[in-house]
Design an enzyme around this catalytic site. Sequence first.
Site, PDB file in Angstrom:
ATOM      1  N   GLU A   1      18.059  -3.309  26.761  1.00  0.00           N
ATOM      2  CA  GLU A   1      18.948  -2.292  26.761  1.00  0.00           C
ATOM      3  C   GLU A   1      18.968  -1.699  25.221  1.00  0.00           C
ATOM      4  OE1 GLU A   1      22.963  -3.205  28.283  1.00  0.00           O
ATOM      5  OE2 GLU A   1      22.816  -5.286  27.282  1.00  0.00           O
TER       6      GLU A   1
ATOM      7  N   HIS B   1      42.496   0.315  40.584  1.00  0.00           N
ATOM      8  CA  HIS B   1      42.517  -0.375  41.594  1.00  0.00           C
ATOM      9  C   HIS B   1      43.025   0.410  42.894  1.00  0.00           C
ATOM     10  CE1 HIS B   1      42.502  -4.609  39.636  1.00  0.00           C
ATOM     11  NE2 HIS B   1      41.478  -4.338  40.265  1.00  0.00           N
TER      12      HIS B   1
HETATM   13  C1  PEP Z   1      23.369  -0.736  31.156  1.00  0.00           C
HETATM   14  O1  PEP Z   1      23.442  -0.505  29.891  1.00  0.00           O
HETATM   15  O2  PEP Z   1      22.447   0.178  31.811  1.00  0.00           O
HETATM   16  C2  PEP Z   1      23.971  -1.605  31.883  1.00  0.00           C
HETATM   17  C3  PEP Z   1      23.616  -1.807  33.202  1.00  0.00           C
HETATM   18  O3  PEP Z   1      24.907  -2.159  31.331  1.00  0.00           O
HETATM   19  P1  PEP Z   1      26.719  -1.813  31.271  1.00  0.00           P
HETATM   20  O4  PEP Z   1      26.470  -0.459  31.888  1.00  0.00           O
HETATM   21  O5  PEP Z   1      27.475  -2.881  31.701  1.00  0.00           O
HETATM   22  O6  PEP Z   1      26.468  -1.479  29.645  1.00  0.00           O
HETATM   23 MG    MG Z   2      24.585  -2.229  28.833  1.00  0.00          MG
END
Ligand code: PEP
Ligand code: MG
Length: 595
Positions: free
Chosen positions: A440, A198
């Site tokens: 992902e 923060h």
């Molecule tokens: C990713 O995996 O690319 C994504 C955007 O999710 P995070 O970074 O929150 O895991």
């Molecule tokens: Mg992700």
Amino acid sequence: MNNVKLDYSRVRGTGVSPGIAYGEVLLTEKVDFSSKKESITKNRAIKEWERLQKASEQTKKQLEQIKKEVGNMIGEDHSFIFEAHLMILKDKALLLALEKLIKHDLCKAEWAISQVYDRYNKIFETITDEYLKQRKSDISDVLLRLYRNLIPQKRKKTDDKKDKIIVAHDLLPSEAAFRLNQGNVLAIALDMGGATSHTAILARSLNIPAVMGLRNITQKVKNGDYLIVDGSDGEVIIDPPFAIQREFADKRDKYDNYRKELQKTAKLKAFTLDGVEFSLMANIELSQEVKGAFSLGAKGIGLFRSEFIYLQRTDLPDEEDHFKVYSRLAEDAAPFPVYIRTVDIGGEKNLPQMKIEKEPNPALGLRAIRLSLRDREMFKIQLRAILRASVQGNIRLLIPMITELEEIEEVKLLLKEVKEELQSKNILFDENIPLGVMIEVPAAAAVSDRLAKEVDYFSIGTNDLIQYYLAVDRTNELVSHLFKPLHPSVLRLLRFIVKSAHKEGIEVSVCGEMSADPLAALVLMGLGVRRFSMNPIFIPRIKRALRSVECQNIEKIVRKAMTFKTAHEIEEYVIEKILFKHPTALLMQEVPLIM
Ligand code: PEP
Ligand code: MG
């Protein structure tokens, strides 16, 4: 050659707020909870508990005052940090732990606070997620303030009005707010901290250059030393000779011009030279970030990481807590869309209040939708809140870490249940709320042609997708060089996902870090991606890059690049070809903003 004196040193850290400053050091004291265990009587324990409650009342008043001052200083939107601190102060689990230590273990209030502090410290030591790790300083901040208020002290007033560079081990957010409010902070350099603390958020909002994670800068400098703080490149130079000062003064001028240019970019239209429209959105973690993101040119919130609702507190949020956040998001972003991703907690993003078992391999464990489908009641609370907030019509539901089709079916069933519940109570919601999935996990990518028939859109999370596909933990320094977004396998997989989405006529966007890198974003455009979501500070430079090319040409370059064998060959080819045709497209690549 300049006649440069050589007894200066450079220390590298993480640039968390861009810009360059030169000035005199002001060291601040280190956070310290020093207390010894003393046994006390039951009667004394009651008095100790009263003393702690008084200190808590005093802490509350101070935090409310800071919240007001920060609100006046940089706008209401940023005082939320101290709203979070007030919530920590009120937190039932925290108060119960303190009460138990004082009344049952019969110890003084100071000891109770230091014990609770140690417990939190231990919990945070096991957390690897960077954002979560940074929440430790918020809890420390509240506990330290409470501790100090047990014996009320007057804050030393300083008559020194000279602008200074604050150097500290860790600058707690409320301490930062106090100092920044005094108005004489040139820059910040800390041993600890990171981009998501923060204090870093405050520094960025105030345009104060800051470098964190310098490890031992407090031991290398003393009050009165001179420093250059380069928040853009994450470097601090101690006692720089004149030639270096001049070099950095030039860099500062360049940076100032660059910032002005970026601000202009935010107002420009998002079209390539040959008239292809693209869309840039923001990845955010807090509902208060919407306005800042839009001022940088975001046209929507492409990824709201809802797990951060849990990170602001030590108990579990209820439906109303969720609802407030989502309604505010929808309202602030309207008419642009907000993609609310359901919680991505579990694995290394473990939270004490979730009581998730320890796992041997968290990255492959009970994470995101896997956890939501196990703790269905918790998931339904979130779905209900999202649906209730969807009346505005601009909310989209996004599910993380989908691996197989059955998970989507289960989500649909639950969603149907929640919709029926709401209908039976005559509660309004967007009946056609779009349902999308993060792509992902490589398995989901490989069957994306099938998944595309089941959902309304795809959001490609390249951070996890690449990490799982290439089997590379990019936070592991030993292998991070192998994390290659332009690896031919990655590009093939991405091409397949994009084609699968196009074939079914569903929307596809990329919300991983790849979107924020000009070269990678151009390659994504060449693969057919037109929607990108990223940390908002990178939006202007991506807009610049995409606006300065002909989409058709980029598509041709990327088609050819896909025939090369290695990431290196692909990168060299793409850079050479792009620069030949569009010499300014990668300009922004050369000027790092932060990190
Ligand atoms: C990713 O995996 O690319 C994504 C955007 O999710 P995070 O970074 O929150 O895991
Ligand atoms: Mg992700």
